[in-house]
Design a protein around this motif. Structure first.
Motif, short mmCIF file in Angstrom:
data_model
loop_
_atom_site.label_atom_id
_atom_site.label_comp_id
_atom_site.label_asym_id
_atom_site.label_seq_id
_atom_site.Cartn_x
_atom_site.Cartn_y
_atom_site.Cartn_z
N LEU A 1 -11.11 -37.05 14.95
CA LEU A 1 -10.08 -36.87 15.97
C LEU A 1 -10.30 -37.74 17.20
CD1 LEU A 1 -9.51 -33.01 15.74
CD2 LEU A 1 -7.90 -34.82 15.11
N LYS A 2 -11.47 -38.37 17.31
CA LYS A 2 -11.70 -39.30 18.41
C LYS A 2 -10.85 -40.55 18.24
CE LYS A 2 -16.47 -37.73 19.11
NZ LYS A 2 -17.92 -38.11 19.01
N SER B 1 -4.79 -39.57 15.41
CA SER B 1 -3.87 -38.74 16.19
C SER B 1 -2.86 -38.10 15.25
CB SER B 1 -3.16 -39.58 17.26
OG SER B 1 -4.08 -40.14 18.16
N LEU C 1 -10.20 -26.50 18.19
CA LEU C 1 -9.11 -27.45 18.02
C LEU C 1 -7.99 -27.18 19.01
CD1 LEU C 1 -8.83 -27.66 14.12
CD2 LEU C 1 -9.37 -29.56 15.65
N ASP D 1 -9.24 -28.17 22.56
CA ASP D 1 -9.44 -29.61 22.81
C ASP D 1 -8.20 -30.44 22.48
OD1 ASP D 1 -11.99 -28.82 23.46
OD2 ASP D 1 -12.95 -29.69 21.69
N TYR D 2 -7.40 -29.98 21.52
CA TYR D 2 -6.23 -30.75 21.08
C TYR D 2 -5.02 -29.82 20.96
CZ TYR D 2 -9.97 -33.97 19.78
OH TYR D 2 -11.08 -34.80 19.79
N ASP E 1 -1.92 -30.06 21.41
CA ASP E 1 -0.64 -30.56 20.91
C ASP E 1 -0.63 -30.76 19.40
OD1 ASP E 1 0.42 -30.61 23.48
OD2 ASP E 1 -0.24 -32.66 23.85
N ILE E 2 -1.80 -30.70 18.77
CA ILE E 2 -1.87 -30.87 17.32
C ILE E 2 -1.64 -29.52 16.65
CG2 ILE E 2 -3.30 -31.56 15.37
CD1 ILE E 2 -4.79 -33.44 17.20
#
Length: 209
Positions: free
Chosen positions: A43-44, A47, A69, A72-73, A75-76
């Motif tokens: 995921l680094k 996208s 998840l 940290d992310y 929108d996913i």
């Protein structure tokens, strides 16, 4: 095209999903990992729009990985794709931030439908799970959540459950966004929930009445 990252510890499953996803003009597999360390490293650079996450992925349990998840992310979208029956983990994963839960016993059409729905901002649960959510486990009688809702409140709830944002709900119903926010708060109060996940689960049950 929906970009999908597959996180599963079974090589055959990963290979099969890659073939299925890349064979469709609607999807693109942008990564394939077998552990949570590999997932967060991937995921680094990648996208994805949607992550297909196996609950039994090694190193960190699925619920812990899911919470990280979503932190940290945010929108996913995370779609749980698991060998575990949905009645074991579905509710807990949805409350932890998953956008849906699909058993590996489900058809490929069901999986594709789920990916599309969560990518568009909706939530995917099966009719079987919705039916369980619609019944009171202590009495086995239907929960008549919606008798206490006005026609307009039901309209707002249906649109929110379909994945529409406040702005689009307002446009479709001829309201302003502030009014939609007021309806959303009122719905949560009437349905006795304190988060969107639980509210949308109850909205799914509306299809059964």
């Amino acid at each position: 095209m929906i970009k999908v990252l597959v996180a599963d510890n079974h090589p055959i499953v990963r290979a099969g999903l890659k073939a299925v996803l890349n064979d469709s003009s609607d999807f693109e597999e942008v990564g394939s990992v077998s552990t949570t360390t590999e997932l967060f490293n991937e995921l680094k650079n990648a996208s994805p729009d949607v992550i297909l996450l196996e609950m039994d992925i090694p190193e960190v349990n699925g619920i812990t990985a899911l919470r990280k998840l979503k932190k940290d992310y945010p929108d996913i979208k995370v779609l749980i794709y698991s060998t575990q029956a949905e009645d074991v983990y579905a509710l807990s994963t949805l409350r932890a931030g998953a956008a849906g839960y699909v058993s590996k016993a489900a058809s490929l059409d069901t999986l594709k439908n789920a990916i599309n729905k969560v990518a568009e901002g909706g939530m995917f649960i099966t009719n079987e799970l919705a039916q369980r959510l619609a019944f009171d486990e202590s009495t086995n009688k239907p929960r008549r959540f919606f008798r206490k809702l006005s026609t307009r409140e039901v309209e707002v709830l249906k649109l929110l459950a379909s994945g529409k944002r406040n702005k689009h709900v307002a446009e479709e119903l001829g309201l302003n966004e502030k009014t939609v926010s007021t309806y959303k708060a009122r719905l949560m109060r009437k349905l006795n929930v304190d988060n969107m996940v639980d509210m949308l689960q109850q909205a799914k049950a509306l299809e059964l009445y």
